[in-house]
Design a protein around this motif. Structure first.
Motif, mmCIF file in Angstrom:
data_model
loop_
_atom_site.group_PDB
_atom_site.id
_atom_site.type_symbol
_atom_site.label_atom_id
_atom_site.label_comp_id
_atom_site.label_asym_id
_atom_site.label_seq_id
_atom_site.Cartn_x
_atom_site.Cartn_y
_atom_site.Cartn_z
ATOM 1 N N MET A 9 0.833 -1.203 0.000
ATOM 2 C CA MET A 9 0.000 0.000 0.000
ATOM 3 C C MET A 9 0.869 1.255 0.000
ATOM 4 S SD MET A 9 -2.784 -1.113 2.889
ATOM 5 C CE MET A 9 -3.520 -2.747 2.927
ATOM 6 N N THR A 10 1.858 1.267 0.887
ATOM 7 C CA THR A 10 2.746 2.430 0.972
ATOM 8 C C THR A 10 3.573 2.590 -0.292
ATOM 9 O OG1 THR A 10 2.870 2.103 3.368
ATOM 10 C CG2 THR A 10 4.533 3.519 2.365
ATOM 11 N N GLU A 11 3.964 1.461 -0.873
ATOM 12 C CA GLU A 11 4.763 1.522 -2.098
ATOM 13 C C GLU A 11 3.988 2.175 -3.243
ATOM 14 O OE1 GLU A 11 6.950 -1.504 -5.278
ATOM 15 O OE2 GLU A 11 6.248 -2.257 -3.338
ATOM 16 N N LEU A 12 2.694 1.916 -3.311
ATOM 17 C CA LEU A 12 1.891 2.447 -4.414
ATOM 18 C C LEU A 12 1.369 3.857 -4.147
ATOM 19 C CD1 LEU A 12 -0.202 -0.677 -5.508
ATOM 20 C CD2 LEU A 12 1.859 0.258 -6.560
ATOM 21 N N LEU A 86 -6.364 7.937 -10.198
ATOM 22 C CA LEU A 86 -4.965 7.531 -10.076
ATOM 23 C C LEU A 86 -4.332 8.351 -8.963
ATOM 24 C CD1 LEU A 86 -2.402 6.051 -11.138
ATOM 25 C CD2 LEU A 86 -2.101 7.981 -12.717
ATOM 26 N N VAL A 87 -3.841 7.676 -7.926
ATOM 27 C CA VAL A 87 -3.156 8.336 -6.816
ATOM 28 C C VAL A 87 -1.782 7.699 -6.695
ATOM 29 C CG1 VAL A 87 -3.192 8.958 -4.378
ATOM 30 C CG2 VAL A 87 -5.354 8.697 -5.625
ATOM 31 N N GLY A 88 -0.741 8.495 -6.817
ATOM 32 C CA GLY A 88 0.603 7.923 -6.791
ATOM 33 C C GLY A 88 0.777 6.989 -7.963
ATOM 34 N N ARG A 89 1.081 5.737 -7.659
ATOM 35 C CA ARG A 89 1.225 4.718 -8.704
ATOM 36 C C ARG A 89 0.035 3.774 -8.758
ATOM 37 N NH1 ARG A 89 5.450 1.253 -7.203
ATOM 38 N NH2 ARG A 89 5.028 0.231 -9.198
ATOM 39 N N GLY A 90 -0.992 4.045 -7.970
ATOM 40 C CA GLY A 90 -2.134 3.144 -7.894
ATOM 41 C C GLY A 90 -3.341 3.643 -8.678
ATOM 42 N N LEU A 91 -3.779 2.862 -9.670
ATOM 43 C CA LEU A 91 -4.992 3.150 -10.439
ATOM 44 C C LEU A 91 -6.116 2.305 -9.847
ATOM 45 C CD1 LEU A 91 -6.382 4.524 -12.845
ATOM 46 C CD2 LEU A 91 -5.665 2.564 -14.249
ATOM 47 N N LEU A 155 -6.422 6.061 -20.691
ATOM 48 C CA LEU A 155 -5.418 5.082 -20.256
ATOM 49 C C LEU A 155 -4.098 5.252 -20.989
ATOM 50 C CD1 LEU A 155 -7.597 1.862 -19.849
ATOM 51 C CD2 LEU A 155 -6.744 3.392 -18.055
ATOM 52 N N THR A 156 -4.113 5.927 -22.129
ATOM 53 C CA THR A 156 -2.858 6.161 -22.849
ATOM 54 C C THR A 156 -1.973 7.168 -22.130
ATOM 55 O OG1 THR A 156 -3.864 7.908 -24.193
ATOM 56 C CG2 THR A 156 -3.974 5.657 -25.048
ATOM 57 N N THR A 157 -2.540 7.922 -21.177
ATOM 58 C CA THR A 157 -1.766 8.933 -20.451
ATOM 59 C C THR A 157 -1.245 8.418 -19.119
ATOM 60 O OG1 THR A 157 -3.705 9.848 -19.291
ATOM 61 C CG2 THR A 157 -3.237 10.694 -21.491
ATOM 62 N N VAL A 158 -1.567 7.190 -18.774
ATOM 63 C CA VAL A 158 -1.154 6.625 -17.491
ATOM 64 C C VAL A 158 0.308 6.190 -17.568
ATOM 65 C CG1 VAL A 158 -1.571 4.750 -15.842
ATOM 66 C CG2 VAL A 158 -3.506 5.909 -16.946
ATOM 67 N N PRO A 159 1.135 6.564 -16.587
ATOM 68 C CA PRO A 159 2.551 6.161 -16.607
ATOM 69 C C PRO A 159 2.708 4.642 -16.637
ATOM 70 C CG PRO A 159 2.182 7.890 -14.989
ATOM 71 C CD PRO A 159 0.828 7.459 -15.459
ATOM 72 N N PRO A 160 3.736 4.143 -17.278
ATOM 73 C CA PRO A 160 3.895 2.691 -17.416
ATOM 74 C C PRO A 160 4.162 1.965 -16.103
ATOM 75 C CG PRO A 160 5.804 3.874 -18.284
ATOM 76 C CD PRO A 160 4.760 4.907 -18.016
ATOM 77 N N ASP A 161 4.642 2.674 -15.063
ATOM 78 C CA ASP A 161 4.901 1.999 -13.790
ATOM 79 C C ASP A 161 3.671 1.986 -12.891
ATOM 80 O OD1 ASP A 161 4.845 4.701 -13.258
ATOM 81 O OD2 ASP A 161 6.485 4.653 -11.802
ATOM 82 N N THR A 162 2.512 2.343 -13.439
ATOM 83 C CA THR A 162 1.269 2.327 -12.674
ATOM 84 C C THR A 162 0.847 0.892 -12.403
ATOM 85 O OG1 THR A 162 0.549 4.433 -13.603
ATOM 86 C CG2 THR A 162 -1.168 3.003 -12.731
ATOM 87 N N CYS A 163 0.199 0.683 -11.245
ATOM 88 C CA CYS A 163 -0.278 -0.650 -10.870
ATOM 89 C C CYS A 163 -1.785 -0.585 -10.617
ATOM 90 C CB CYS A 163 0.453 -1.143 -9.627
ATOM 91 S SG CYS A 163 0.011 -2.833 -9.150
ATOM 92 N N LEU A 164 -2.517 -1.507 -11.210
ATOM 93 C CA LEU A 164 -3.960 -1.571 -11.021
ATOM 94 C C LEU A 164 -4.284 -2.087 -9.620
ATOM 95 C CD1 LEU A 164 -6.824 -1.362 -12.334
ATOM 96 C CD2 LEU A 164 -6.551 -3.772 -12.971
ATOM 97 N N VAL A 165 -5.083 -1.319 -8.876
ATOM 98 C CA VAL A 165 -5.501 -1.711 -7.526
ATOM 99 C C VAL A 165 -6.989 -2.030 -7.581
ATOM 100 C CG1 VAL A 165 -5.724 -0.992 -5.128
ATOM 101 C CG2 VAL A 165 -3.735 -0.274 -6.459
ATOM 102 N N LEU A 166 -7.332 -3.269 -7.319
ATOM 103 C CA LEU A 166 -8.722 -3.714 -7.352
ATOM 104 C C LEU A 166 -9.389 -3.487 -6.000
ATOM 105 C CD1 LEU A 166 -8.203 -7.091 -9.257
ATOM 106 C CD2 LEU A 166 -8.815 -4.857 -10.218
ATOM 107 N N VAL A 167 -10.668 -3.066 -6.058
ATOM 108 C CA VAL A 167 -11.445 -2.846 -4.835
ATOM 109 C C VAL A 167 -12.756 -3.617 -4.969
ATOM 110 C CG1 VAL A 167 -12.424 -1.141 -3.252
ATOM 111 C CG2 VAL A 167 -10.423 -0.552 -4.630
#
Length: 273
Positions: A9-12, A86-91, A155-167
Motif C-alpha cells: 500500500m505504501t509503495e503504491l 490515479l493516486v501515486g502509482r495506484g490506479l 489510459l494512454t496517459t497513465v505512466p507505465p509503472d502504474t499498478c492496477l488496484v482492485l477494490v
C-alpha cells in the motif's frame, strides 16, 4: 483498533496511503446510502433503481472522496462514462463481486470487456500453470501468445509503472457487507490471481456527503396556465363572430357553421403499387 498498513500500500500510494484507504471505505458507505435512498424514493418492486445508483456510485463516490488528494488525477477510459482515480502509482478500480458474504479468493473479474483488458495491462502477469511435461515424455503444443492489448482514451496517459488496484466489494439493497483491496493478475476463467492482498477495507458507519444532495422530492411547478385544474378556471377563449350577408338572408341560404369535408382524391381500394 487501527488496522496496520501493508508495504504494498505504501509503495503504491506513498504518503497518501492512509487517506486513500479511509476515502475508499467512506466512498463505498456513501455509495450504499445513495443507492438505498434512490430505491426508496422510486417506490417500485424491482431493484433496478438500487442497481443503477450503485453502479454509478461505485465510481463517482470514489472520485469524490479522492480527487482532492495531492497528486490525484482522473483517468477516463475509452467509451466509459465515469472517471477512475490515479493516486501515486495506484490506479483504483472498484467492482461488485458478490451480493452475499462470499470468499474473496473466489472473486472473478466482473467482465472481459475491452476496457477491463486494457486495465489489466497495468496488473502483474498471470502465473503460468505448472507443467507436467518434465515427468512424462509427452510433447505438448505451445499455446499461442495473447495478442498485445492496445490502450485507448485516458489510459494512454497513465505512466507505465502504474499498478492496477482492485477494490472488490459485496453488497445488496439491504446492506453493504464487506470490501477488500489488493493487486491481482487476470487468471484463467476470469479468476483473480492475487499478488498483494486482498485485505479488508475498514468501512465507517457514518455517511458523509459533499455538497447538496436530493433528500426529498421538491414541489413541482410550472407555467401559470398549467396550474388550473378545472375546465371553468381557464382563460375565456376569444370568439370571432360574423353576420350573414343580406343576399344570403334573402335567398334563405343555410348558415355555414362547419367547413365542408374534402372529397377524397383516391379511393382506399385503389391499387397504389
Amino acid at each position: 483498533m487501527d488496522v496496520p498498513l501493508s508495504p504494498w500500500m505504501t509503495e503504491l500510494f506513498g504518503e497518501q496511503v492512509l487517506a486513500v484507504r479511509t476515502g475508499l471505505g467512506q466512498a463505498l458507505r456513501n455509495m450504499q446510502a445513495n443507492a438505498q435512498a434512490g430505491q426508496e424514493q422510486a417506490d417500485v418492486r424491482t431493484k433496478h433503481p438500487f442497481g443503477s445508483a450503485r453502479w454509478s456510485g461505485q465510481f463517482e463516490r470514489v472520485y469524490e472522496e479522492l480527487r482532492e488528494l495531492p497528486g490525484a488525477r482522473a483517468v477516463k477510459p475509452y467509451r466509459f462514462p465515469f472517471d477512475l482515480v490515479l493516486v501515486g502509482r495506484g490506479l483504483i478500480y472498484p467492482f461488485l463481486y458478490a451480493r452475499t458474504r462470499s470468499d474473496i479468493l473466489t472473486a472473478r473479474v466482473p467482465s472481459n470487456s475491452g476496457m477491463v483488458r486494457e486495465l489489466f495491462t497495468f496488473a502483474p502477469a498471470p502465473t503460468a500453470p505448472t507443467s507436467i511435461q518434465g515427468a512424462f515424455d509427452f510433447e505438448f503444443a505451445t499455446p499461442p501468445e495473447e495478442p498485445a492489448v492496445e490502450l485507448h482514451g485516458g489510459l494512454t496517459t497513465v505512466p507505465p509503472d502504474t499498478c492496477l488496484v482492485l477494490v472488490p466489494f459485496a453488497c445488496n439493497s439491504s446492506e453493504l457487507l464487506e470490501a477488500h483491496w489488493g493487486v491481482a493478475a487476470h487468471g484463467a476463467d476470469g479468476m483473480l490471481d492475487w499478488v498483494a492482498g486482498p485485505e479488508a477495507l475498514p468501512l465507517p458507519e457514518a455517511v458523509t456527503f459533499h455538497g447538496k444532495r436530493l433528500s426529498s422530492i421538491p414541489a413541482q411547478s410550472g407555467p401559470a396556465i398549467l396550474e388550473h385544474t378545472g375546465f371553468d378556471q381557464g382563460e375565456t377563449p376569444t370568439l370571432t363572430l360574423s353576420s350573414r350577408s343580406n343576399v344570403d338572408r334573402t335567398i334563405n341560404v343555410t348558415p355555414l357553421t362547419e367547413a365542408e369535408p374534402a372529397k377524397p382524391q383516391i379511393n382506399e381500394n385503389d391499387a397504389t403499387n
